[in-house]
Motif scaffolding. Structure first.
Motif, PDB file in Angstrom:
ATOM      1  N   LEU A  33       1.227  -0.859  -0.400  1.00  0.00           N
ATOM      2  CA  LEU A  33      -0.040  -0.044  -0.145  1.00  0.00           C
ATOM      3  C   LEU A  33       0.424   1.345  -0.045  1.00  0.00           C
ATOM      4  O   LEU A  33       1.941   1.292   0.869  1.00  0.00           O
ATOM      5  CB  LEU A  33      -0.968  -0.120   1.183  1.00  0.00           C
ATOM      6  CG  LEU A  33      -1.903  -0.960   1.171  1.00  0.00           C
ATOM      7  CD1 LEU A  33      -2.532  -1.072   2.620  1.00  0.00           C
ATOM      8  CD2 LEU A  33      -3.508  -1.049   0.352  1.00  0.00           C
ATOM      9  N   THR A  34       0.642   2.165  -1.236  1.00  0.00           N
ATOM     10  CA  THR A  34       1.391   3.547  -0.749  1.00  0.00           C
ATOM     11  C   THR A  34       0.616   4.539  -1.653  1.00  0.00           C
ATOM     12  O   THR A  34      -0.371   4.075  -2.005  1.00  0.00           O
ATOM     13  CB  THR A  34       3.120   3.402  -1.976  1.00  0.00           C
ATOM     14  OG1 THR A  34       2.271   3.097  -3.228  1.00  0.00           O
ATOM     15  CG2 THR A  34       3.239   1.468  -1.524  1.00  0.00           C
TER      16      THR A  34
ATOM     17  N   ALA B 248      -2.996   4.041   0.136  1.00  0.00           N
ATOM     18  CA  ALA B 248      -2.589   3.685   1.191  1.00  0.00           C
ATOM     19  C   ALA B 248      -3.293   4.656   2.078  1.00  0.00           C
ATOM     20  O   ALA B 248      -3.613   4.392   3.494  1.00  0.00           O
ATOM     21  CB  ALA B 248      -1.116   4.150   1.939  1.00  0.00           C
ATOM     22  N   ARG B 249      -3.267   5.993   1.746  1.00  0.00           N
ATOM     23  CA  ARG B 249      -4.395   7.046   2.401  1.00  0.00           C
ATOM     24  C   ARG B 249      -5.336   6.641   2.904  1.00  0.00           C
ATOM     25  O   ARG B 249      -5.948   7.074   3.631  1.00  0.00           O
ATOM     26  CB  ARG B 249      -3.948   8.568   1.738  1.00  0.00           C
ATOM     27  CG  ARG B 249      -4.632   9.764   2.741  1.00  0.00           C
ATOM     28  CD  ARG B 249      -4.330  10.835   1.766  1.00  0.00           C
ATOM     29  NE  ARG B 249      -4.886  12.316   2.370  1.00  0.00           N
ATOM     30  CZ  ARG B 249      -5.535  12.440   2.558  1.00  0.00           C
ATOM     31  NH1 ARG B 249      -6.787  12.097   1.512  1.00  0.00           N
ATOM     32  NH2 ARG B 249      -6.624  13.934   2.985  1.00  0.00           N
TER      33      ARG B 249
ATOM     34  N   PHE C 198      -6.778   3.601   2.576  1.00  0.00           N
ATOM     35  CA  PHE C 198      -7.308   2.746   3.754  1.00  0.00           C
ATOM     36  C   PHE C 198      -6.987   3.504   4.778  1.00  0.00           C
ATOM     37  O   PHE C 198      -7.623   2.847   6.249  1.00  0.00           O
ATOM     38  CB  PHE C 198      -5.941   1.299   3.430  1.00  0.00           C
ATOM     39  CG  PHE C 198      -6.917   0.864   2.080  1.00  0.00           C
ATOM     40  CD1 PHE C 198      -6.740  -0.883   2.771  1.00  0.00           C
ATOM     41  CD2 PHE C 198      -6.874   0.718   1.284  1.00  0.00           C
ATOM     42  CE1 PHE C 198      -7.368  -1.681   2.085  1.00  0.00           C
ATOM     43  CE2 PHE C 198      -6.954   0.028  -0.089  1.00  0.00           C
ATOM     44  CZ  PHE C 198      -7.980  -1.457   0.311  1.00  0.00           C
ATOM     45  N   ARG C 199      -6.152   4.477   4.838  1.00  0.00           N
ATOM     46  CA  ARG C 199      -6.013   4.481   6.317  1.00  0.00           C
ATOM     47  C   ARG C 199      -6.767   5.269   6.872  1.00  0.00           C
ATOM     48  O   ARG C 199      -7.963   5.215   7.997  1.00  0.00           O
ATOM     49  CB  ARG C 199      -4.362   5.805   6.372  1.00  0.00           C
ATOM     50  CG  ARG C 199      -3.870   5.077   7.768  1.00  0.00           C
ATOM     51  CD  ARG C 199      -2.034   6.258   7.710  1.00  0.00           C
ATOM     52  NE  ARG C 199      -2.624   7.230   6.854  1.00  0.00           N
ATOM     53  CZ  ARG C 199      -1.629   7.714   5.536  1.00  0.00           C
ATOM     54  NH1 ARG C 199      -0.825   5.865   5.236  1.00  0.00           N
ATOM     55  NH2 ARG C 199      -1.469   8.321   4.612  1.00  0.00           N
TER      56      ARG C 199
ATOM     57  N   ASP D 134      -6.808  -0.406   6.949  1.00  0.00           N
ATOM     58  CA  ASP D 134      -5.940  -1.341   6.925  1.00  0.00           C
ATOM     59  C   ASP D 134      -5.665  -1.837   8.394  1.00  0.00           C
ATOM     60  O   ASP D 134      -5.221  -2.087   8.929  1.00  0.00           O
ATOM     61  CB  ASP D 134      -5.085   0.242   6.920  1.00  0.00           C
ATOM     62  CG  ASP D 134      -5.235   1.670   7.835  1.00  0.00           C
ATOM     63  OD1 ASP D 134      -6.306   0.934   8.619  1.00  0.00           O
ATOM     64  OD2 ASP D 134      -3.879   2.513   8.177  1.00  0.00           O
TER      65      ASP D 134
ATOM     66  N   VAL E 120      -1.801  -6.208   6.753  1.00  0.00           N
ATOM     67  CA  VAL E 120      -1.025  -5.164   5.680  1.00  0.00           C
ATOM     68  C   VAL E 120       1.069  -5.410   5.667  1.00  0.00           C
ATOM     69  O   VAL E 120       1.321  -5.204   6.795  1.00  0.00           O
ATOM     70  CB  VAL E 120      -1.653  -3.975   5.543  1.00  0.00           C
ATOM     71  CG1 VAL E 120      -0.529  -2.997   4.700  1.00  0.00           C
ATOM     72  CG2 VAL E 120      -3.313  -3.625   5.600  1.00  0.00           C
TER      73      VAL E 120
ATOM     74  N   ASP F  24       5.713  -5.410   1.832  1.00  0.00           N
ATOM     75  CA  ASP F  24       5.843  -5.709   0.243  1.00  0.00           C
ATOM     76  C   ASP F  24       4.887  -7.607   0.446  1.00  0.00           C
ATOM     77  O   ASP F  24       5.347  -7.774   0.896  1.00  0.00           O
ATOM     78  CB  ASP F  24       6.837  -5.198  -0.352  1.00  0.00           C
ATOM     79  CG  ASP F  24       8.383  -5.212   0.107  1.00  0.00           C
ATOM     80  OD1 ASP F  24       8.164  -7.007   0.779  1.00  0.00           O
ATOM     81  OD2 ASP F  24       8.938  -5.099   0.307  1.00  0.00           O
TER      82      ASP F  24
END
Length: 121
Positions: A88-89, A93-94, A96-97, A102, A107, A110
């Motif tokens: 998640l990047t 990622a944001r 999911f946060r 998340d 999670v 990699d």
């Protein structure tokens, strides 16, 4: 490999690695492109076992994509397996946060880390 209606927007590739079903996502996952992911999750879910979704190549994911993953998680759990995420990047990622998703999925940073975690099972 299964791919979206517009190969430039979204792709999903499915393969087995060390006894784990690995789905590698790329591009933009949204309402218009989620169909192939739903199909891949449905096909993998009935087998149970460990399912790992590599999201490192995903540039965008909206609520439809998140919903597909949540439904996939439930289906895999019903079959006695687990659904985990890796890579998640950025904006993905944001999202999911912000939604707290998340905390719902295991999670990993990699795929390499995730598959290393498989060694202890």
């Amino acid at each position: 490999m299964v791919s979206g209606a517009d190969d430039k927007r979204f792709t999903v590739a499915v393969r087995a690695v060390d006894g784990v079903v690995l789905l590698t996502l790329g591009g933009e996952l949204d309402h218009d492109t989620a169909g192939p992911l739903k199909e891949a999750l449905d096909a993998a879910a009935h087998r149970g076992g460990r399912l790992l979704v590599d999201m490192a190549g995903l540039r965008f994911c909206d609520s439809t994509g998140l919903n597909a993953l949540l439904h996939g998680r439930l289906a895999v759990q019903e079959a006695g397996g687990s659904l985990e995420l890796a890579g998640l990047t950025g904006p993905v990622a944001r999202m999911f946060r912000i939604t707290g998703a998340d905390g719902v999925f295991p999670v990993h940073a990699d795929v390499t880390q995730a598959l290393g975690a498989n060694q202890g099972r």
